[in-house]
Scaffold this motif. Structure first.
Motif, short mmCIF file in Angstrom:
data_model
loop_
_atom_site.label_atom_id
_atom_site.label_comp_id
_atom_site.label_asym_id
_atom_site.label_seq_id
_atom_site.Cartn_x
_atom_site.Cartn_y
_atom_site.Cartn_z
N ASP A 11 0.85 -1.14 0.03
CA ASP A 11 -0.04 0.14 0.00
C ASP A 11 0.85 1.13 0.07
N GLN A 12 1.99 1.23 0.72
CA GLN A 12 2.76 2.34 0.83
C GLN A 12 3.33 2.81 -0.55
N ARG A 15 0.99 4.20 -2.81
CA ARG A 15 0.76 5.83 -2.67
C ARG A 15 1.91 6.47 -2.91
#
Length: 218
Positions: A11-12, A15
Motif C-alpha cells: 500500500d505504501q 501511494r
C-alpha cells in the motif's frame, strides 16, 4: 512475514512512498524482528523492481534462455512479464545460472516460469513427481534453503534431476499466495557456489513475496 505487514508495504508503494521513507518507517516498528524488517524492505525493493524493465545484460544469450508464459499459457517476452523479470533479477543477484518458479500441484512440481541458462532442460509446463524434487525435501524440512555443493549432499547427489541437469548448487524458498497455491522460487547452478549465504536467502524471500503479490493479481 505476516500478511498485514506485506499488504502495508505494498500500500505504501502504491501511494508513491519512496524506499527511503519505507525504510525509515520500518525502523520505527518495534513489533517486528530484524529479519522481518529486512524481508519487508526487500519486498518493497523487489516490488518496485518488478515495475521496471530488467536489463538484457542479465542474459548470457537470447537463444539460451526460456521465456515465461502468461496466465493463459501463451508466450510472453521477458520485458513484458514482471514475474520473468523478477526471475532474471534473482538469477543475477545470486549469481546462479537459472531461476525457476515451480508450482506444487496434484503431487507434482510444475515449472511455471524460467529465466536463465537453457542447458538445465527446464521449460514452462514441464513437471515431475514431487517426491523426486529438491522442493519436496525443502518443504518437508529435510533440505536447507541453501546447498552450495549439491554433489556433496548425500540426499541430492543420486537424484535423477541432479544427474540429468548437472546441478552443482541450489538455493530456494517457498511462497504461498492468499488462495493457498504453493510455489517454490529457486536458483540453480552447474558449478558449486561456496559464496552463497543467508543474505541470498533473505533476498530470495523478499523477492518471493513480491512475486506472490503479482500472482495474486492474476
Amino acid at each position: 512475514m505476516s500478511t498485514f505487514w506485506r499488504r502495508h508495504v505494498i500500500d505504501q508503494l502504491e501511494r508513491g512512498e519512496s524506499l527511503e521513507q519505507i525504510d525509515r518507517e520500518l525502523g520505527d516498528i518495534r513489533s517486528i524482528s530484524d529479519d522481518e524488517r529486512a524481508a519487508l524492505w526487500l519486498l518493497a525493493w523487489g516490488t518496485q523492481k518488478l515495475g521496471k524493465p530488467v536489463a538484457r545484460r542479465f542474459f548470457r544469450s537470447e537463444e539460451d534462455h526460456a521465456i515465461g508464459t502468461s496466465p493463459r499459457g501463451s508466450p510472453r517476452s521477458s520485458a513484458a512479464d514482471p514475474i520473468t523479470a523478477a526471475l532474471m533479477l534473482a538469477q543475477a543477484e545470486t549469481e546462479m545460472d537459472v531461476a525457476v518458479l515451480g508450482q506444487v500441484r496434484d503431487g507434482r512440481e510444475v515449472v511455471r516460469f524460467v529465466a536463465g541458462d537453457g542447458s538445465f532442460g527446464l521449460a514452462p509446463g514441464a513437471s515431475m513427481p514431487i517426491e523426486d524434487t529438491y522442493c519436496h525435501r525443502l518443504l518437508t524440512g529435510r533440505l536447507s534453503n541453501l546447498v552450495p555443493d549439491a554433489q556433496a549432499d548425500a540426499q541430492l547427489r543420486d537424484l535423477q534431476i541432479t544427474r540429468a541437469a548437472r546441478i552443482g548448487a541450489y538455493i530456494g524458498v517457498p511462497l504461498t499466495t492468499l488462495d493457498a497455491r504453493l510455489y517454490v522460487l529457486c536458483c540453480l547452478a552447474h558449478e558449486q557456489r561456496p559464496q552463497l549465504g543467508e543474505r541470498d536467502v533473505r533476498f530470495l524471500r523478499g523477492l518471493a513475496d513480491a512475486i506472490a503479490a503479482e500472482l495474486e493479481k492474476r
